[in-house]
Design an enzyme around this catalytic site. Structure first.
Site, PDB file in Angstrom:
ATOM      1  N   ASP A  77      15.940  15.358  34.543  1.00 10.71           N
ATOM      2  CA  ASP A  77      15.006  14.111  33.650  1.00 10.71           C
ATOM      3  C   ASP A  77      16.336  13.691  33.229  1.00 10.71           C
ATOM      4  O   ASP A  77      16.539  14.181  31.959  1.00 10.71           O
ATOM      5  CB  ASP A  77      13.724  15.150  33.206  1.00 10.71           C
ATOM      6  CG  ASP A  77      12.798  15.595  33.849  1.00 10.71           C
ATOM      7  OD1 ASP A  77      12.681  15.233  34.938  1.00 10.71           O
ATOM      8  OD2 ASP A  77      12.788  16.511  33.683  1.00 10.71           O
ATOM      9  N   MET A  80      13.622   8.206  34.487  1.00  9.80           N
ATOM     10  CA  MET A  80      12.395   7.832  33.191  1.00  9.80           C
ATOM     11  C   MET A  80      13.153   6.666  32.397  1.00  9.80           C
ATOM     12  O   MET A  80      13.487   6.969  31.240  1.00  9.80           O
ATOM     13  CB  MET A  80      11.965   9.140  32.583  1.00  9.80           C
ATOM     14  CG  MET A  80      10.964   9.356  33.345  1.00  9.80           C
ATOM     15  SD  MET A  80      10.603  11.127  33.100  1.00  9.80           S
ATOM     16  CE  MET A  80      12.195  12.010  33.799  1.00  9.80           C
ATOM     17  N   GLY A 112       7.914  12.422  29.657  1.00  7.34           N
ATOM     18  CA  GLY A 112       8.521  12.957  28.699  1.00  7.34           C
ATOM     19  C   GLY A 112       8.501  13.915  28.187  1.00  7.34           C
ATOM     20  O   GLY A 112       9.702  13.746  27.321  1.00  7.34           O
ATOM     21  N   PHE A 113       7.786  14.529  28.442  1.00  5.88           N
ATOM     22  CA  PHE A 113       8.227  16.169  27.910  1.00  5.88           C
ATOM     23  C   PHE A 113       7.727  17.335  28.609  1.00  5.88           C
ATOM     24  O   PHE A 113       6.988  17.063  30.036  1.00  5.88           O
ATOM     25  CB  PHE A 113       7.058  16.574  26.924  1.00  5.88           C
ATOM     26  CG  PHE A 113       7.027  15.050  25.568  1.00  5.88           C
ATOM     27  CD1 PHE A 113       8.305  15.661  24.800  1.00  5.88           C
ATOM     28  CD2 PHE A 113       6.632  14.763  26.228  1.00  5.88           C
ATOM     29  CE1 PHE A 113       8.205  14.167  23.922  1.00  5.88           C
ATOM     30  CE2 PHE A 113       6.576  12.815  25.024  1.00  5.88           C
ATOM     31  CZ  PHE A 113       7.282  13.161  24.037  1.00  5.88           C
ATOM     32  N   GLY A 134       6.253  21.410  30.158  1.00  6.96           N
ATOM     33  CA  GLY A 134       5.282  22.379  29.198  1.00  6.96           C
ATOM     34  C   GLY A 134       4.248  21.105  29.221  1.00  6.96           C
ATOM     35  O   GLY A 134       3.206  22.170  28.721  1.00  6.96           O
ATOM     36  N   GLY A 153       5.778  18.076  37.045  1.00  5.82           N
ATOM     37  CA  GLY A 153       4.782  18.356  36.060  1.00  5.82           C
ATOM     38  C   GLY A 153       3.476  19.457  35.909  1.00  5.82           C
ATOM     39  O   GLY A 153       2.526  19.316  35.991  1.00  5.82           O
TER      40      GLY A 153
HETATM   41  C1  DX5 Z   1       8.363  15.294  31.997  1.00  4.35           C
HETATM   42  C2  DX5 Z   1       9.280  15.553  33.527  1.00  4.35           C
HETATM   43  C3  DX5 Z   1       9.271  16.738  34.511  1.00  4.35           C
HETATM   44  C4  DX5 Z   1       9.576  17.690  33.359  1.00  4.35           C
HETATM   45  C5  DX5 Z   1       8.551  19.219  34.365  1.00  4.35           C
HETATM   46  O1  DX5 Z   1       8.307  14.060  32.308  1.00  4.35           O
HETATM   47  O2  DX5 Z   1       9.707  14.371  34.646  1.00  4.35           O
HETATM   48  O3  DX5 Z   1       9.956  16.737  34.954  1.00  4.35           O
HETATM   49  O4  DX5 Z   1      10.275  18.489  32.410  1.00  4.35           O
HETATM   50  O5  DX5 Z   1       8.219  20.143  33.455  1.00  4.35           O
HETATM   51  P1  DX5 Z   1       7.240  21.205  33.666  1.00  4.35           P
HETATM   52  O6  DX5 Z   1       7.649  21.540  34.849  1.00  4.35           O
HETATM   53  O7  DX5 Z   1       7.187  22.159  32.422  1.00  4.35           O
HETATM   54  O8  DX5 Z   1       5.278  20.102  33.155  1.00  4.35           O
HETATM   55 ZN    ZN Z   2      10.905  15.161  36.293  1.00  2.00          ZN
END
Ligand code: DX5
Ligand code: ZN
Length: 225
Positions: free
Chosen positions: A41, A74, A148-149, A151, A182
């Protein structure tokens, strides 16, 4: 590679859910016979409210693993730095529909380098927005959280988004992979796969327990139930 059409699902653990400062060592313990891809990411603090890593880090990480890289950009203006990501020769480069007006042009640049070209849509973008340009890509990434994150909880309406996309690609005979990213975990992975996903991203559910090999093995088992 062809899409799994129910036969096989690729698992792509998202490394931002791991300790990035020691990733060079930990990635050596990741078993390529279990883990198909490494989801990377890249966040620029502008397109999304978080900042992660860039091409320099990925280049170093690549020297520690044979597992193909699945790069998720992103970032604003992905065209400005696409060459740096192409030079890493990953399995796929995915950028966001919302980050540029000229997706087909950029998809072509990626494809011309024999790298899978992916286009991602955030939850507020109707999946129908990309229907007209599906022939220009190898993969669609359906975000099942706002990016963005790691979890965050899975957004349930993603299932109908995946189904609408899968119905359309089937009806049109398009060979486009569907990646979903996600909040995917042991409880919902089977539903995501039966809705039509070919590639599953797992951040928290892959790394939280400290042993990504066994977590991903378990997720794969559940994915095909
Ligand atoms: C979110 C990222 C995802 C994230 C997935 O912005 O693009 O790839 O790291 O993590 P989990 O599976 O914990 O939602
Ligand atoms: Zn991702």
């Amino acid at each position: 590679m062809t899409s799994n059409k129910g036969a096989r699902v690729l698992l792509s653990p998202s490394i931002i859910a791991a300790d990035l400062s020691t990733m060079g060592d930990s990635v050596k313990k990741i078993d390529p016979s279990i883990i198909d891809l490494l989801h990377i990411d890249v966040m620029d603090g502008r397109f999304v409210p978080n900042l992660t890593i860039g091409p320099g880090y990925i280049k170093n990480l690549k020297t520690h693993t044979e597992i193909p890289l699945d790069i998720h950009l992103m970032i604003e203006k992905p065209g400005d730095s696409i060459k740096e990501y192409i030079d890493l020769n990953p399995w796929a480069i995915t950028f966001h529909y919302e980050s540029t007006r000229f997706s087909p042009r950029l998809l072509k640049v990626i494809r011309d380098s024999s790298i899978k070209a992916g286009l991602a849509v955030v939850p507020s973008t109707p999946v129908e927005s990309v229907f007209d340009i599906l022939p220009y890509m190898d993969m669609v990434l359906v975000m099942s959280v706002d990016p963005g994150f790691y979890g965050q909880p899975f957004m349930e309406n993603s299932l109908s988004r995946i189904r609408r996309l899968r119905d359309f690609t089937k009806a049109e005979g398009l060979d486009v992979l569907i990646q979903v990213d996600g909040g995917i975990n042991a409880e919902n992975i089977a539903k995501v796969v039966s809705a039509g996903a070919d590639v599953i991203v797992a951040g928290n559910s892959a790394f939280r327990g400290g042993d990504p090999n066994s977590s991903v093995k378990e997720l794969k088992k559940l994915a095909l139930l």
